[in-house]
Motif scaffolding. Structure first.
Motif, PDB file in Angstrom:
ATOM      1  N   HIS A   8       0.935  -1.272   0.013  1.00  0.00           N
ATOM      2  CA  HIS A   8       0.049   0.009   0.023  1.00  0.00           C
ATOM      3  C   HIS A   8       0.833   1.184  -0.096  1.00  0.00           C
ATOM      4  N   TYR A   9       2.015   1.133   0.746  1.00  0.00           N
ATOM      5  CA  TYR A   9       3.009   2.409   0.397  1.00  0.00           C
ATOM      6  C   TYR A   9       3.742   2.517  -0.656  1.00  0.00           C
ATOM      7  N   THR A  10       4.224   3.869  -1.114  1.00  0.00           N
ATOM      8  CA  THR A  10       4.577   3.988  -2.221  1.00  0.00           C
ATOM      9  C   THR A  10       6.218   3.492  -2.288  1.00  0.00           C
ATOM     10  N   ALA A  11       6.587   3.352  -3.523  1.00  0.00           N
ATOM     11  CA  ALA A  11       7.996   2.738  -3.562  1.00  0.00           C
ATOM     12  C   ALA A  11       9.127   3.478  -2.748  1.00  0.00           C
ATOM     13  N   GLU A  12       8.780   4.680  -2.825  1.00  0.00           N
ATOM     14  CA  GLU A  12       9.941   5.750  -2.207  1.00  0.00           C
ATOM     15  C   GLU A  12       9.822   5.585  -0.714  1.00  0.00           C
ATOM     16  N   VAL A  13       8.859   5.255  -0.219  1.00  0.00           N
ATOM     17  CA  VAL A  13       8.910   5.011   1.487  1.00  0.00           C
ATOM     18  C   VAL A  13       9.373   3.609   1.629  1.00  0.00           C
ATOM     19  N   ILE A  14       9.068   2.670   0.768  1.00  0.00           N
ATOM     20  CA  ILE A  14       9.575   1.391   1.093  1.00  0.00           C
ATOM     21  C   ILE A  14      11.113   1.436   1.267  1.00  0.00           C
ATOM     22  N   SER A  15      11.514   2.013  -0.162  1.00  0.00           N
ATOM     23  CA  SER A  15      13.142   2.000  -0.404  1.00  0.00           C
ATOM     24  C   SER A  15      13.785   2.838   0.788  1.00  0.00           C
ATOM     25  N   GLY A  16      13.143   3.872   1.329  1.00  0.00           N
ATOM     26  CA  GLY A  16      13.609   4.403   2.394  1.00  0.00           C
ATOM     27  C   GLY A  16      13.853   3.868   3.552  1.00  0.00           C
ATOM     28  N   THR A  76      13.808   5.061  10.129  1.00  0.00           N
ATOM     29  CA  THR A  76      13.682   4.023  10.986  1.00  0.00           C
ATOM     30  C   THR A  76      12.389   4.339  11.805  1.00  0.00           C
ATOM     31  N   PRO A  77      12.047   3.325  12.688  1.00  0.00           N
ATOM     32  CA  PRO A  77      10.886   3.475  13.801  1.00  0.00           C
ATOM     33  C   PRO A  77      11.387   4.369  14.769  1.00  0.00           C
ATOM     34  N   TYR A  78      12.822   4.739  14.945  1.00  0.00           N
ATOM     35  CA  TYR A  78      13.203   5.721  16.162  1.00  0.00           C
ATOM     36  C   TYR A  78      13.492   6.872  15.677  1.00  0.00           C
ATOM     37  N   ASP A  79      13.570   7.370  14.371  1.00  0.00           N
ATOM     38  CA  ASP A  79      13.372   8.860  13.979  1.00  0.00           C
ATOM     39  C   ASP A  79      12.316   9.649  14.287  1.00  0.00           C
ATOM     40  N   GLU A  80      12.528  10.675  14.585  1.00  0.00           N
ATOM     41  CA  GLU A  80      11.482  11.578  14.954  1.00  0.00           C
ATOM     42  C   GLU A  80      10.766  11.967  13.684  1.00  0.00           C
ATOM     43  N   ASP A  81      11.414  11.871  12.442  1.00  0.00           N
ATOM     44  CA  ASP A  81      10.752  12.489  11.314  1.00  0.00           C
ATOM     45  C   ASP A  81       9.786  11.291  10.890  1.00  0.00           C
ATOM     46  N   SER A  82      10.030   9.873  11.138  1.00  0.00           N
ATOM     47  CA  SER A  82       9.485   8.701  10.799  1.00  0.00           C
ATOM     48  C   SER A  82       8.050   8.388  11.609  1.00  0.00           C
ATOM     49  N   PRO A  93       5.192   4.142   8.401  1.00  0.00           N
ATOM     50  CA  PRO A  93       4.504   2.907   8.687  1.00  0.00           C
ATOM     51  C   PRO A  93       4.941   2.311  10.042  1.00  0.00           C
ATOM     52  N   CYS A  94       4.307   1.591  10.755  1.00  0.00           N
ATOM     53  CA  CYS A  94       4.701   1.085  12.032  1.00  0.00           C
ATOM     54  C   CYS A  94       5.984   0.085  11.861  1.00  0.00           C
ATOM     55  N   GLU A  95       6.756  -0.059  13.062  1.00  0.00           N
ATOM     56  CA  GLU A  95       7.803  -0.905  12.998  1.00  0.00           C
ATOM     57  C   GLU A  95       7.649  -2.212  12.674  1.00  0.00           C
ATOM     58  N   MET A  96       6.622  -2.866  12.669  1.00  0.00           N
ATOM     59  CA  MET A  96       6.230  -4.305  12.314  1.00  0.00           C
ATOM     60  C   MET A  96       6.137  -4.277  10.911  1.00  0.00           C
ATOM     61  N   THR A  97       5.464  -3.241  10.445  1.00  0.00           N
ATOM     62  CA  THR A  97       5.379  -3.173   8.718  1.00  0.00           C
ATOM     63  C   THR A  97       6.945  -2.852   8.197  1.00  0.00           C
ATOM     64  N   MET A  98       7.688  -2.040   8.686  1.00  0.00           N
ATOM     65  CA  MET A  98       9.022  -2.068   8.227  1.00  0.00           C
ATOM     66  C   MET A  98       9.937  -3.347   8.408  1.00  0.00           C
ATOM     67  N   HIS A  99       9.725  -4.016   9.528  1.00  0.00           N
ATOM     68  CA  HIS A  99      10.334  -5.319   9.681  1.00  0.00           C
ATOM     69  C   HIS A  99       9.998  -6.196   8.557  1.00  0.00           C
ATOM     70  N   ARG A 100       8.663  -6.415   8.361  1.00  0.00           N
ATOM     71  CA  ARG A 100       8.093  -7.137   7.017  1.00  0.00           C
ATOM     72  C   ARG A 100       8.697  -6.883   5.960  1.00  0.00           C
ATOM     73  N   TRP A 101       8.790  -5.590   5.520  1.00  0.00           N
ATOM     74  CA  TRP A 101       9.446  -5.052   4.234  1.00  0.00           C
ATOM     75  C   TRP A 101      11.179  -5.779   4.200  1.00  0.00           C
ATOM     76  N   HIS A 102      11.699  -5.510   5.385  1.00  0.00           N
ATOM     77  CA  HIS A 102      13.131  -6.069   5.213  1.00  0.00           C
ATOM     78  C   HIS A 102      13.025  -7.629   5.146  1.00  0.00           C
ATOM     79  N   HIS A 103      12.014  -8.379   5.665  1.00  0.00           N
ATOM     80  CA  HIS A 103      12.080  -9.821   5.559  1.00  0.00           C
ATOM     81  C   HIS A 103      11.677 -10.000   4.022  1.00  0.00           C
ATOM     82  N   TRP A 104      10.909  -9.139   3.422  1.00  0.00           N
ATOM     83  CA  TRP A 104      10.265  -9.386   2.062  1.00  0.00           C
ATOM     84  C   TRP A 104      11.644  -9.356   1.408  1.00  0.00           C
ATOM     85  N   LEU A 105      12.442  -8.400   1.436  1.00  0.00           N
ATOM     86  CA  LEU A 105      13.690  -7.960   0.504  1.00  0.00           C
ATOM     87  C   LEU A 105      14.606  -9.226   0.585  1.00  0.00           C
TER      88      LEU A 105
END
Length: 166
Positions: free
Chosen positions: A69-77, A84-90, A94-106
């Motif tokens: 559902h997220y754009t390619a720019e967000v996913i590649s970032g 990262t889930p720890y950045d103030e800007d982020s 997406p939530c930390e679990m979604t970010m983890h799933r993307w890393h696992h997907w790659l």
């Protein structure tokens, strides 16, 4: 939460990645698109049907990733470690679990991506045989040299009839 609807339509002739026959317009469907700041958009994308083999294909623009559902720019970032889930800007990303799933997907698709890139590289001019036969991971080369590496890889894979494991 703001919701916007976009109609996405290409003027280019589309070809079936399976049999390389021309695709014809069949209908349209809605696709949810999430962007930073939790902006939610609805994209209306065309569904195309192959005139020869009858397979249906969705005509996705480069900024959309199949099955995401997220754009390619967000996913590649996220995959490049810029978000990262720890950045103030982020905080709006997406939530930390979604970010983890993307890393696992790659990670799960790394060998598949490298295989597709080598296969496509053998068919296209501009790729040296030394590079293609070397043990250098082509995915890592593209990630380090291209800003829009994810869009480029997805275009190569899906336009040549390949797919990634969701």
């Amino acid at each position: 939460m703001r919701k916007t609807i976009f109609l996405i339509k290409s003027s280019a002739i589309s070809y079936c990645p399976v049999c390389m026959e021309e695709l014809s317009y069949r209908d349209s469907c809605k696709r949810i698109l999430l962007q930073e700041g939790h902006e939610r958009h609805v994209c209306i994308i065309r569904r195309m049907k192959c005139t020869k083999c009858g397979i249906l294909h969705r005509e996705l623009p480069d900024f959309l990733v199949p099955y995401k559902h997220y754009t390619a720019e967000v996913i590649s970032g996220v995959l490049d470690g810029q978000v990262t889930p720890y950045d103030e800007d982020s905080a709006d990303y997406p939530c930390e679990m979604t970010m983890h799933r993307w890393h696992h997907w790659l990670m799960k698709n790394t060998l598949r991506i490298d295989g597709y890139l080598r296969s496509v590289g053998h068919r296209l001019p501009g790729f040296s045989e030394e590079l293609l036969m070397s043990g250098v991971p082509l995915l890592e080369m593209l990630r380090s040299s291209l800003y829009n590496w994810l869009e480029t890889i997805l275009r190569f894979i899906y336009d040549s009839g390949g797919f990634l494991v969701p």
